[in-house]
Structure formats: C-alpha cells, structure tokens
Design a protein around this motif. Sequence first.
Motif, PDB file in Angstrom:
ATOM      1  N   GLN A 111      -8.713   3.111 -23.724  1.00 25.74           N
ATOM      2  CA  GLN A 111      -8.327   1.803 -23.208  1.00 25.74           C
ATOM      3  C   GLN A 111      -8.371   0.740 -24.316  1.00 25.74           C
ATOM      4  O   GLN A 111      -9.150   0.847 -25.262  1.00 25.74           O
ATOM      5  CB  GLN A 111      -9.257   1.382 -22.068  1.00 25.74           C
ATOM      6  CG  GLN A 111      -9.350   2.389 -20.931  1.00 25.74           C
ATOM      7  CD  GLN A 111      -8.003   2.731 -20.337  1.00 25.74           C
ATOM      8  OE1 GLN A 111      -7.173   1.858 -20.081  1.00 25.74           O
ATOM      9  NE2 GLN A 111      -7.779   4.026 -20.148  1.00 25.74           N
ATOM     10  N   SER A 170      -5.240   1.064 -18.101  1.00 26.92           N
ATOM     11  CA  SER A 170      -4.823   2.025 -17.078  1.00 26.92           C
ATOM     12  C   SER A 170      -5.027   1.443 -15.688  1.00 26.92           C
ATOM     13  O   SER A 170      -5.840   0.535 -15.476  1.00 26.92           O
ATOM     14  CB  SER A 170      -5.620   3.324 -17.219  1.00 26.92           C
ATOM     15  OG  SER A 170      -5.369   3.947 -18.456  1.00 26.92           O
ATOM     16  N   ARG A 180      -4.367   2.813 -25.844  1.00 21.50           N
ATOM     17  CA  ARG A 180      -3.217   2.369 -25.056  1.00 21.50           C
ATOM     18  C   ARG A 180      -2.967   0.881 -25.284  1.00 21.50           C
ATOM     19  O   ARG A 180      -3.892   0.122 -25.594  1.00 21.50           O
ATOM     20  CB  ARG A 180      -3.479   2.606 -23.567  1.00 21.50           C
ATOM     21  CG  ARG A 180      -3.509   4.058 -23.134  1.00 21.50           C
ATOM     22  CD  ARG A 180      -4.025   4.173 -21.706  1.00 21.50           C
ATOM     23  NE  ARG A 180      -3.307   3.266 -20.804  1.00 21.50           N
ATOM     24  CZ  ARG A 180      -2.241   3.615 -20.096  1.00 21.50           C
ATOM     25  NH1 ARG A 180      -1.769   4.854 -20.179  1.00 21.50           N
ATOM     26  NH2 ARG A 180      -1.657   2.736 -19.298  1.00 21.50           N
ATOM     27  N   SER A 239      -6.348   5.725 -11.919  1.00 22.60           N
ATOM     28  CA  SER A 239      -6.761   6.599 -13.020  1.00 22.60           C
ATOM     29  C   SER A 239      -8.248   6.439 -13.303  1.00 22.60           C
ATOM     30  O   SER A 239      -8.934   7.411 -13.638  1.00 22.60           O
ATOM     31  CB  SER A 239      -5.935   6.297 -14.269  1.00 22.60           C
ATOM     32  OG  SER A 239      -6.209   5.006 -14.763  1.00 22.60           O
TER      33      SER A 239
END
Length: 246
Positions: free
Chosen positions: A153, A120, A116, A124
Amino acid sequence: MACVALATYAQNLTGFAFSLILLGLVSLFHIASVSDTANAAMVLTLINAFTYFRARPGPVPWPLMKPALNGGTVGVLAGLILLASLSGGAVAWLRGLLGASILLCALLLVLQGTPRSTLSNPRSFAFAGALSGVLGGLFASSGPPIVFHLYRQPLDREVVRRSLLLMFAFNALVRLVVVLSTGQFTWRSTWLAACAIPVVYGVTQLHHRLPNRMNPATLRRLVAGLLAGAGATLLATAWQSIAQSA
C-alpha cells in the motif's frame, strides 16, 4: 528469553514476525511445546503492542484496519475450529503449508518493486485480514497475508508498522479469549509469559530510545529475509514431525 528478545526487536523494527520468529526458534531448539509457546506469544503480543503505542503516542489506524479486523475475527474463529478438528499429522502438514506460504510471501515481497499508486479497497483488506486470522487461529502467527498486503500500500512505514501491531494484537486478543474460555491456557503458558514480559517491555523501550533509521528498500529486504528464515524453520520442523510420525 533470548528468543523473546530477538522476536520482540524484529516486531518493533518491522511491525510483524514476533510469533513467527519465537515459534520457529522454540521449535528449532526444543525449548518448550509449540502450544504453550503460542499461548504465551498471545499475551506477549498484547504487551508489546501496548508498550509500543504507549511509547510512541499517535493515531491508531482504526478506520484503515476496520475491514481487516472484522475479517480477522472471523478468520481466527475459523482457524481455531479447524485446529480442533485436525489430527496431529494434519497439523504438521498444515505447518509445512504455512512455511511454504511464508516463503512465497517473502519472494513476492522481494519481487514487488514499488507500492501501489492507490489504496486497495476495503474488501481486499477484509480478505487479507481473514486469511491472517485463519493462520492466527491455527498457529498464533497471523503475519504473511496482511504483511504482504500492507507493504504493497502507498502508506508511510510507521503507519504500516502501527497497523500490523494493531492487527496482531486484535487477533491475539480474540484467540486468547477463546483459549481461556475453553481451558486451554496452561500454567506453563502462564509461567513462560510471566518470565518473558519484562524482556518484551525492556526491548520495546530500548527500541524507542534508539530508533531505527533504515531506508524503506533495506527494510523491505530485511522483512523478506525474516519471512524466509521463519518459513524455512517452519518447513524444517514440519518435515521433522512428519518424518517421525511416518
């Protein structure tokens, strides 16, 4: 001890898979009961995390993992309550479900191209931590949900590894406290853990002296391979248990 050594090296390399690999191999070769091995694995997970953090001084990712740890605590307690209420046949089916979820996690990890772009949100992390906690309470193997979540992540791989070690050690501590307080930690579990502690310590020290230089893409594929192997083993042992009880 060979199974412990392999599981410890995989844990130090990727940050997870200790209990998954150890339980899978012990079940495959019928070395010891799953319950005794799971109890010993909790102690060994704590020893491995302590040795790793001591050998590699650095910040422990408490702020990042706080929501996951809170969710994990609730999840472990829920998993233990669920485990106590299930029959042996239901546990076998749940073990098969765990194996299927591990295989799905491995597939998603392979298909996941890039991490990502942003971190997050805490909710989450808490949700992934709770799911991991439930699996940890049921099987003392809380890897798949939090592994997949953290590997998505935008974090350095060392941060991911330290975060996973922290999460597993915390879940193991919560589960160990409950198991000890309810008298479910047997002398055989104690004996298995005592024999394996020197192996865990030695392999972790060896990994510190000879660190891995693997690139992230190769490491991701290795993680997926470990997940797939552990999932397939759990599916096979679950099927065997179901077939025997049929």
